[in-house]
Each structure stands twice: as structure tokens, then as C-alpha cells.
Write a protein that holds these residues in place. Sequence first.
Motif, mmCIF file in Angstrom:
data_model
loop_
_atom_site.group_PDB
_atom_site.id
_atom_site.type_symbol
_atom_site.label_atom_id
_atom_site.label_comp_id
_atom_site.label_asym_id
_atom_site.label_seq_id
_atom_site.Cartn_x
_atom_site.Cartn_y
_atom_site.Cartn_z
ATOM 1 N N TYR A 78 -5.056 -0.046 -9.363
ATOM 2 C CA TYR A 78 -4.007 -1.066 -9.367
ATOM 3 C C TYR A 78 -4.634 -2.454 -9.347
ATOM 4 C CZ TYR A 78 -4.640 -1.278 -4.248
ATOM 5 O OH TYR A 78 -5.162 -1.412 -2.990
ATOM 6 N N ILE A 89 -4.797 1.338 2.533
ATOM 7 C CA ILE A 89 -4.748 2.558 1.726
ATOM 8 C C ILE A 89 -5.319 3.782 2.448
ATOM 9 C CG2 ILE A 89 -5.540 3.665 -0.400
ATOM 10 C CD1 ILE A 89 -3.387 1.657 -0.970
ATOM 11 N N CYS A 114 -9.416 -7.134 -5.455
ATOM 12 C CA CYS A 114 -8.865 -6.863 -4.122
ATOM 13 C C CYS A 114 -8.722 -8.096 -3.249
ATOM 14 C CB CYS A 114 -9.734 -5.839 -3.408
ATOM 15 S SG CYS A 114 -11.442 -6.372 -3.107
ATOM 16 N N VAL A 134 -4.076 -5.576 0.615
ATOM 17 C CA VAL A 134 -3.454 -4.277 0.366
ATOM 18 C C VAL A 134 -4.411 -3.128 0.645
ATOM 19 C CG1 VAL A 134 -2.361 -2.804 -1.383
ATOM 20 C CG2 VAL A 134 -1.897 -5.274 -1.360
ATOM 21 N N VAL A 135 -5.637 -3.233 0.127
ATOM 22 C CA VAL A 135 -6.546 -2.081 0.123
ATOM 23 C C VAL A 135 -6.946 -1.643 1.529
ATOM 24 C CG1 VAL A 135 -8.749 -3.342 -0.033
ATOM 25 C CG2 VAL A 135 -8.499 -1.098 -1.134
ATOM 26 N N GLY A 192 -12.759 -1.176 -3.562
ATOM 27 C CA GLY A 192 -12.215 -2.498 -3.875
ATOM 28 C C GLY A 192 -13.264 -3.327 -4.577
ATOM 29 N N ALA A 233 0.834 -1.204 0.000
ATOM 30 C CA ALA A 233 0.000 0.000 0.000
ATOM 31 C C ALA A 233 0.871 1.257 0.000
ATOM 32 C CB ALA A 233 -0.929 -0.011 1.209
ATOM 33 N N ASP A 284 -8.775 -0.752 -5.995
ATOM 34 C CA ASP A 284 -8.050 -2.028 -5.985
ATOM 35 C C ASP A 284 -8.888 -2.991 -6.801
ATOM 36 O OD1 ASP A 284 -7.075 -4.616 -5.398
ATOM 37 O OD2 ASP A 284 -6.359 -3.989 -3.432
ATOM 38 N N TRP A 285 -8.455 -3.233 -8.040
ATOM 39 C CA TRP A 285 -9.164 -4.126 -8.956
ATOM 40 C C TRP A 285 -8.711 -5.564 -8.686
ATOM 41 C CZ3 TRP A 285 -6.954 -6.144 -13.887
ATOM 42 C CH2 TRP A 285 -7.898 -6.928 -14.592
ATOM 43 N N ASP A 291 -14.000 -7.301 -6.606
ATOM 44 C CA ASP A 291 -13.494 -8.653 -6.813
ATOM 45 C C ASP A 291 -14.647 -9.546 -7.266
ATOM 46 O OD1 ASP A 291 -10.731 -10.143 -5.872
ATOM 47 O OD2 ASP A 291 -12.433 -11.518 -5.856
#
Length: 264
Positions: free
Chosen positions: A154, A103, A94, A99-100, A114, A71, A91-92, A116
Motif C-alpha cells: 500500500y 500492522i 511509510c 500506519v505501518v 516499510g 491499518a 508500506d511504500w 521511504d
Amino acid sequence: MRATVSKFLRQSKLLFIADKLRFYIQKFKNQDKNKSFQSKHPEFIFPPDYLMYESFNINYESYYKSGKAAAEKFINIFKKYNSTEQARILDWGCGPARVVRHIPEVLPDSSVFGTDYNQNSIEWNKKNIKNVDFNLNGLSAKLPYEDNFFDFIYGISIFTHLSEQLHYDWKNELTRVLKKDGILLLSLQGNLFKTILTDDEIKVFEKGNIVVRGNVKEGHRTYSAFHPEDFVKKLFSDYEILEHIDSFINNGKPEQDIWILKKK
């Protein structure tokens, strides 16, 4: 040898079973140190082990430290190329928020999203992660955001689990929701990953063509795509390539290439 075994397992429809066995082995191997790490960080909520495994591995310390480090790294990269304040960040792919979740702390004035395709991950995220807006999407390239909505997107090891057609479909959808001069950061399986390809796959790769290993559920960790540099440049020919960081060996394993792109 590894590539040959993988090919056999795919053709015999046994790869998912082998991967599930690997999950239980990792779970048993890491259970003591995971329990110890969690006892030292009682305030930090970890996702269920299989959700963690599907997108990463079952190592609590690594999930925590690598997620936070990533991050910080990604936000520093974004700020290097884009000075937007109160940025919208996606966050594509996630997963279970490795990670997200960090952030909002790294960039407090940002609006963080995020998305998913894994329903279990999104449900867990919504219940346990604050200050992030989560969305469940399908494999088809469709996101519920307006055109030119995000300043920074990202995707970590997401294209690596998609078919060639979905590379083009998702590239177009990400382009739609990314602002002009917005930054797109992706990790891909590049040149160093030739070491785990078969001889026939290497021939395809060296001609600049994507190599896709299917025969399993698309999007799952066992579905794998490999990306020669020429293919990536063709796919993102309408972007400016800001950086291409080649993959390298880390603790005996190849790290993925990092591509940093700007929408023209």
C-alpha cells in the motif's frame, strides 16, 4: 484563489518557505492538546513534529487514531481479496510509521516492511518501531526486494508527490516485487481535487492527463500530482481494478481516491 496563490509561490520559489511557516503555525496551534494527549499515552512514542508534519499533520491524537484505523482498514481490504496466511506486507512511502507501526498488531503472523526516501524518518523508525523491517530508498524506482516478494503493498499519498515519469518507473518496480494475485492499494488525488486546480490545469485534467505541480523538491509534500481516472486506468492497464473509491469531503477537506488493484 488558492490555486493562483500556489502557482505564484511556486514560480517565485517561495512555496517551501511558506510551507515551513505553516508548520510553525500548526505546531503552536496544537501544542497544548498534543501535550495533553501524550500525557495520557506515555507508552506511545511520537515522531518529531516536523517528520510528522511532512507526511501528515501535527496532531498527536489524529496521528495515533487515524494510523491505527487505517491499518485495520487496509488489512481488512487485503483479507477480502487475498487469503494468504503469513503475508508479506510493504508500506511504500511509510514516512514516520503512522500506519505501518500498527500492522504487526492487526495481522500478527505477517512479515511487515516499510520503505521511504526520507532518511530522517527511516532512522527514527529503526530506533523506535519494533517488528517492522525498514529500508531507505531513493527517488529512483529501486527496491532491495526479490521479484514476487510481497502479497500486499500500500502507498498512501506517494504517487501524489512524483513526476509523470516516476509514476511509470515506480509502477513497474512495485509490479516487480508484488506477487501474482497480490494486492496493491493506493491513494491518489482524483476528481474532487479539481476544485483546487487552476483553469488551465483543469483543462489538462479533463483530457485524462496527469497534472503535476513542480518547481520544488520532488517527493516533498509541496510537490503535487493530480490523477484523472483515465490516467490511472492507463497506468495500471495490466492490473485488475477491484475497487475505486471516489474522494469525498471530510471536515471541509477532500479525501483522496482509493484504488485497489490486483496483479494479474
